[in-house]
Enzyme design. Structure first.
Site, mmCIF file in Angstrom:
data_model
loop_
_atom_site.group_PDB
_atom_site.id
_atom_site.type_symbol
_atom_site.label_atom_id
_atom_site.label_comp_id
_atom_site.label_asym_id
_atom_site.label_seq_id
_atom_site.Cartn_x
_atom_site.Cartn_y
_atom_site.Cartn_z
ATOM 1 N N ASP A 1 0.855 -1.190 0.000
ATOM 2 C CA ASP A 1 0.000 0.000 0.000
ATOM 3 C C ASP A 1 0.892 1.242 0.000
ATOM 4 O O ASP A 1 2.029 1.189 0.469
ATOM 5 C CB ASP A 1 -0.919 0.014 1.232
ATOM 6 C CG ASP A 1 -2.219 0.773 0.989
ATOM 7 O OD1 ASP A 1 -3.287 0.127 0.905
ATOM 8 O OD2 ASP A 1 -2.174 2.023 0.847
ATOM 9 N N ASP B 1 4.070 2.681 -4.370
ATOM 10 C CA ASP B 1 3.147 3.445 -5.199
ATOM 11 C C ASP B 1 2.985 2.624 -6.472
ATOM 12 O O ASP B 1 3.941 2.466 -7.243
ATOM 13 C CB ASP B 1 3.743 4.826 -5.497
ATOM 14 C CG ASP B 1 2.840 5.648 -6.408
ATOM 15 O OD1 ASP B 1 1.878 5.084 -6.981
ATOM 16 O OD2 ASP B 1 3.093 6.861 -6.561
ATOM 17 N N VAL B 2 1.796 2.118 -6.682
ATOM 18 C CA VAL B 2 1.603 1.168 -7.791
ATOM 19 C C VAL B 2 1.715 1.811 -9.174
ATOM 20 O O VAL B 2 1.688 1.117 -10.182
ATOM 21 C CB VAL B 2 0.253 0.412 -7.680
ATOM 22 C CG1 VAL B 2 0.274 -0.593 -6.556
ATOM 23 C CG2 VAL B 2 -0.922 1.373 -7.561
ATOM 24 N N ASN C 1 -5.296 -4.658 -6.892
ATOM 25 C CA ASN C 1 -6.567 -4.137 -6.409
ATOM 26 C C ASN C 1 -6.558 -2.648 -6.077
ATOM 27 O O ASN C 1 -7.613 -2.015 -6.045
ATOM 28 C CB ASN C 1 -6.936 -4.972 -5.167
ATOM 29 C CG ASN C 1 -7.970 -4.319 -4.300
ATOM 30 O OD1 ASN C 1 -9.147 -4.323 -4.643
ATOM 31 N ND2 ASN C 1 -7.553 -3.724 -3.188
ATOM 32 N N TYR D 1 -12.715 6.821 -14.289
ATOM 33 C CA TYR D 1 -12.815 5.587 -13.498
ATOM 34 C C TYR D 1 -13.426 4.468 -14.349
ATOM 35 O O TYR D 1 -12.887 3.359 -14.446
ATOM 36 C CB TYR D 1 -13.678 5.842 -12.252
ATOM 37 C CG TYR D 1 -13.812 4.653 -11.339
ATOM 38 C CD1 TYR D 1 -12.922 4.449 -10.293
ATOM 39 C CD2 TYR D 1 -14.846 3.723 -11.497
ATOM 40 C CE1 TYR D 1 -13.036 3.357 -9.445
ATOM 41 C CE2 TYR D 1 -14.976 2.636 -10.660
ATOM 42 C CZ TYR D 1 -14.072 2.452 -9.629
ATOM 43 O OH TYR D 1 -14.188 1.366 -8.795
ATOM 44 N N LYS E 1 -11.594 1.002 -15.685
ATOM 45 C CA LYS E 1 -12.039 -0.346 -15.323
ATOM 46 C C LYS E 1 -12.359 -1.178 -16.571
ATOM 47 O O LYS E 1 -12.159 -2.389 -16.589
ATOM 48 C CB LYS E 1 -13.246 -0.273 -14.380
ATOM 49 C CG LYS E 1 -12.923 0.379 -13.026
ATOM 50 C CD LYS E 1 -11.808 -0.349 -12.303
ATOM 51 C CE LYS E 1 -11.576 0.148 -10.886
ATOM 52 N NZ LYS E 1 -10.479 -0.544 -10.214
ATOM 53 N N THR F 1 -18.320 0.305 2.011
ATOM 54 C CA THR F 1 -17.081 0.814 2.610
ATOM 55 C C THR F 1 -17.410 2.061 3.451
ATOM 56 O O THR F 1 -18.474 2.657 3.278
ATOM 57 C CB THR F 1 -16.085 1.210 1.505
ATOM 58 O OG1 THR F 1 -16.737 2.131 0.638
ATOM 59 C CG2 THR F 1 -15.617 0.017 0.723
#
Ligand code: NAD
Length: 266
Positions: free
Chosen positions: A44, A65-66, A92, A165, A169, A200
């Site tokens: 993360d 940091d992805v 994810n 977004y 996806k 969430t």
């Protein structure tokens, strides 16, 4: 033990790398995979949340940091050096910032940022984990399972748009399909997980402030509620395990029936 505690131990001796493990779906999944016996690497950008996840699951925290290729490469190297294999990659981590809205108002910076974190990151994670899985298949005959988090918005349009977004996806879904096809004969399965809306803290807060907004969305959900993160985690554990050995290149909807619905029950 809780009601959610699984009785199965399908992932003993497997190593799973979970990005975005500090919160929400990633956190619930880190718990689930660990409870099924996997070594879990909790990745993360948030050091506090990621460390806590690793402590809770008896795993390893790697700050990453992805969107950074070198950091992603180092993530899988660390996982392999620590545990000796990388069997499961749950890609994810993702964001949905408020600046990403209708195409009419979303600026190029917001568009690019969401593409980077949600789509480029999945490209980087797959690119850097595949060599470990391919080598392992050559050596042992066991490849790996990659699960990329897309969303139900990859298959359904929303008038309440988050344009970048949704596009990101859709990209995750198409990329996962293609990789699943390309690497199938090397023992590697790649699936796109498409969760419906998940309960969430952010969603709860938003809908507490605006019940009409919640009602507008809930009307489309046949089961009449949003998912709990643990329900998504259970699907990931299935896709990660050999129980899903013939599930590949799939659009794996875990959405309570939203994508199949026309008229929902009153
Ligand atoms: N929550 C939903 O309703 C829902 C529905 C469908 C799909 N999804 C997808 O599921 C995934 C997880 O969503 P969530 O609701 O659990 O989100 P969340 O915000 O609870 O958790 C996301 C985690 O990713 C981390 N992260 C963000 N940017 C990062 C980066 N650049 N590098 C590394 N880590 C980073 C955050 O620190 C956080 O811990 C996302 O890809 C999201 O798009 C969520």
């Amino acid at each position: 033990m809780t009601d959610q505690t699984p009785v199965c131990r399908r992932l003993v001796d497997r190593t799973a790398v979970v990005t975005g493990a500090g919160s929400g779906i990633g956190l619930a999944t880190a718990h689930r995979l660990a409870s099924e016996g996997a070594h879990v690497v909790c990745a993360d950008i948030d050091e506090v949340a990621g460390k806590a996840a690793a402590e809770e699951t008896g795993g390893l925290f790697v700050q990453v940091d992805v969107t950074d290729s070198d950091q992603v490469e180092a993530l899988y190297r660390t996982a392999f050096d620590t545990y000796g294999s990388v069997d499961i990659a749950f890609n994810n981590a993702g964001i949905s910032p408020p600046e990403d809205d209708s195409i009419l108002t979303t600026g190029l910076d917001a568009w690019k940022r969401v593409q980077e974190v949600n789509l480029t990151s999945v490209y980087l994670c797959c690119k850097h984990v595949l060599p470990y899985m391919r080598r392992q298949f050559e050596r042992t005959g066991r490849g790996g399972s990659i699960v990329n988090t897309a969303s139900f918005v990859a298959v359904l349009g929303a008038a309440t748009s988050q344009i970048s977004y949704t596009a990101s996806k859709g990209g995750v879904l198409a990329m996962s399909r293609e990789l699943g096809v390309q690497f199938a004969r090397e023992g590697i399965r790649v699936n796109a997980l498409c969760p419906g809306p998940v309960n969430t803290p952010l969603l709860k807060e938003l809908f507490a402030k605006d019940p009409e907004r919640a009602a507008r969305r809930l009307v489309h959900v046949p089961v009449g509620r949003f998912a709990e993160p643990e329900e998504i985690a259970a699907a990931v554990a299935f896709l990660a395990s050999d129980d899903s050995s013939f599930v590949n290149a799939a659009e794996f909807l875990v959405d309570g029936g939203i994508a199949g619905a026309y008229v929902t029950p009153m």
